[in-house]
Design an enzyme around this catalytic site. Structure first.
Site, PDB file in Angstrom:
ATOM      1  CG  ASP A  13      -3.826  23.907   0.444  1.00 36.96           C
ATOM      2  OD1 ASP A  13      -4.453  22.946   0.593  1.00 36.96           O
ATOM      3  OD2 ASP A  13      -2.988  24.051  -0.454  1.00 36.96           O
ATOM      4  CB  SER A  14      -1.425  21.041   3.307  1.00 34.78           C
ATOM      5  OG  SER A  14      -1.401  20.805   1.910  1.00 34.78           O
ATOM      6  CB  CYS A  76      -6.591  21.103   2.164  1.00 32.79           C
ATOM      7  SG  CYS A  76      -5.397  19.503   2.093  1.00 32.79           S
ATOM      8  CD  GLU A 155       5.024  20.989  -3.094  1.00 36.63           C
ATOM      9  OE1 GLU A 155       5.983  20.545  -2.365  1.00 36.63           O
ATOM     10  OE2 GLU A 155       4.050  21.676  -2.244  1.00 36.63           O
ATOM     11  CB  CYS A 187      -4.666  16.571  -4.806  1.00 35.78           C
ATOM     12  SG  CYS A 187      -3.189  17.202  -4.263  1.00 35.78           S
ATOM     13  CG  HIS A 189       0.116  20.200  -5.186  1.00 35.06           C
ATOM     14  ND1 HIS A 189      -0.562  20.194  -3.940  1.00 35.06           N
ATOM     15  CD2 HIS A 189       1.102  20.831  -5.078  1.00 35.06           C
ATOM     16  CE1 HIS A 189       0.411  20.633  -3.082  1.00 35.06           C
ATOM     17  NE2 HIS A 189       1.270  21.398  -3.936  1.00 35.06           N
TER      18      HIS A 189
END
Lengths: 268, 268
Positions: A13-14, A76, A155, A187, A189
Site C-alpha cells: 500500500d502507499s 491501495c 491520519e 480508499c 483510509h
C-alpha cells in the site's frame, strides 16, 4: 525443495491504510504468512500522476518479490485504479487488487441500482470504478466523488469531530442529492471515517469497503492455483515500511486491530 | 572560463510551496536565474521522519548541483528545521534556509515578546524555531503549534470556506489564549491561508512569513561572496518536478504569482 504453497502473501500500500486489508486476510486465512510493505516515505499516492504511481507500484512489487512470496495483493485503491492491468500483464505471479472486489460487493449490495464511489483524486479521475461497476451491471447509475481531505483527517485522527463532519458534508451533499443506496469507500483510509460518512449519508445507505471481498478473492485464487499453505502453524505478519514516522505505531495498530510486531525500515 | 557569478540560484522544496520563496527572490533579485526543484512525487515531508527528510534533501541538493548553480536555498521549512545544519556541513557551496530568516523577522516584529510558531508536525517536533528564536532573544516567550491539515487545505484550494475557518479555529484557539502579537507562518503553504488565520488570531497579531527575509539573506550572501550576477539580461526560472500532478500548474502559478513556463519532470 521449495514448496510454493509455503511462501507468504505479499501486500503493499502507499502507507498504512492497507493494514485494513491485512486484517481481513488474517481473519479469513489465519494460517497464511503475510509480508506487508507500506510506502510511507512517498505517501500519499492519490494526489499524484498515474505514471508516478505506476513507477512506485513496480518498485514495491519488486521489493515484495525479493521476500519469497506466492501472490501479490495491491491493497491501495489508487494503484488498483491506475496501474493494476499493467502490473498483471508484467507479472507471472497472481496479482490482485481492491477495486474489483469493491465493485462486486457494491453490485451485490445495491437494490435501487444507484451507487456512489468516493476515493482519492487519482482514483476518481481514472474512472476505473465506474468501468468495473458497469462491466458487472450496465444498468447501474453511478456517482463518483473525490474526497482528498479524508486521508489527512484519518491520519490526523480527526475521525469524529466537527471538522470531520463539516468536510464529510461538503463532499457528500451532492451524493446525497443524487440519491444512492450504496456507497463504495474507495480508499483504504476511509473506513476509519465510517461514523461521520454514515451520519451524512443517512440510515438507508450501505457503506461498502473492499477489504472483506478482497480476502474472499485471495482465497479463491489460492484454491484455484493450489497455493494454500499446508495446515500447520498459525501465520504471522512481517511489516516493512519506507519511513517510520511519528505516531506510526499508534495509527497502524488502529488499522490492523492488533499489535504490529517488529517493523523494518527499508530505503527512504 | 566559467564565471561563478553567472550561475543560477538553486531552490528546492518538497513540492510547490517553495515557489512563494522564488517569487520573493525574483522581486528582489530580478537579474538572477533560478533553478527550482519540487519533490512533488514524495510530498509532503512534514509528516515524515527526520532521517527520511534528510535523505530526500541530500538527493534534491545533488540534483540542483548538476544544474550549474552557485548557491542553494532550502525553501522548505521542514528541511530547514530538521536537516539544514547537516546539509551546510556537508556542502562547500553556500546553503541557506527559511527558518532563520523567519525567526529574525519575528524577533524584529514582536513588541510584547510573545511569539507563536505554526508548522508541520516534523517542524514543530524538531523545536528548531524555538531554538533559533531564543538564540536571537532569550527573553522571548514562544508557543508552538503543529497544524498538519493546513497543507491539505492549501492544496485542495479550500482557502476561505467554512472548513478552513473551523480547522484554523481548532488549531489556533490555544495560541489565541496564550496571547501573542506575532505569528510565524512556519510552512511555505500557510501564506495561502493568511485570510482565515488572521481572522482567528485577531487584528492585533502580525503574521510573519519567511519568503521576504529569505530573499534579503540570499542577497547578503551573494554580496559577501561576490556571487551576484553581472548586469545584463533579466533572469528566468527553470522548473523541475519529480511529479506533475493534476492541477499542478494552476496551484503552482497561484504560489508564484506569474506563469511557470516550461516544467520538466525528472525521476518519479
Amino acid at each position: 525443495m521449495d514448496d510454493n504453497r509455503q511462501r507468504g502473501i505479499g501486500v503493499f500500500d502507499s502507507g498504512i491504510g492497507g493494514l485494513t486489508v491485512v486484517r481481513a486476510l488474517m481473519e479469513r486465512l489465519p494460517e497464511e504468512n503475510i509480508v506487508y510493505f507500506g510506502d510511507s516515505a512517498r505517501v500519499p499516492y492519490g494526489t499524484k500522476s498515474p505514471e508516478t504511481v505506476l513507477g512506485f507500484a513496480r518498485e514495491n512489487l519488486e521489493f515484495l518479490k525479493s521476500r519469497n512470496i506466492k501472490l501479490v495483493v495491491v491493497a491501495c485503491n489508487t494503484v488498483s485504479a491506475v496501474a493494476l492491468p499493467i502490473l498483471k500483464a508484467e507479472e507471472k505471479m497472481p496479482v490482485t487488487g481492491v477495486l474489483l472486489p469493491g465493485a462486486l460487493a457494491a453490485s451485490k449490495t445495491t437494490k435501487s441500482g444507484k451507487v456512489a464511489v468516493i476515493g482519492t483524486t487519482a482514483t476518481i479521475h481514472s474512472g476505473a470504478y465506474e468501468k468495473a461497476l458497469l462491466a458487472i451491471n450496465p444498468d447501474l447509475e453511478i456517482f463518483s466523488q473525490a474526497c482528498p481531505l479524508f486521508v489527512s483527517l484519518a491520519e490526523e485522527g480527526w475521525l469524529d469531530n466537527e471538522v470531520a463532519r463539516l468536510v464529510a458534508r461538503e463532499y457528500l451533499e451532492p451524493v446525497v442529492k443524487f440519491g444512492v443506496d450504496t456507497l463504495v469507500l474507495g480508499c483504504t483510509h476511509y473506513p476509519l471515517l465510517k461514523g461521520v460518512i454514515s451520519e451524512v449519508m443517512g440510515e438507508g445507505v450501505k457503506l461498502v469497503d473492499s477489504a472483506n471481498e478482497c480476502a474472499i478473492e485471495v482465497e479463491k485464487i489460492l484454491e484455484e492455483k493450489n497455493l494454500r499453505k499446508l495446515a500447520g502453524d498459525a501465520g504471522g505478519i512481517k511489516v516493512f515500511m519506507s519511513d517510520v514516522p511519528y505516531k506510526f505505531r499508534e495509527i497502524g495498530e488502529r488499522f490492523l486491530g492488533r499489535s504490529l510486531g517488529e517493523v523494518t525500515k527499508i530505503r527512504g
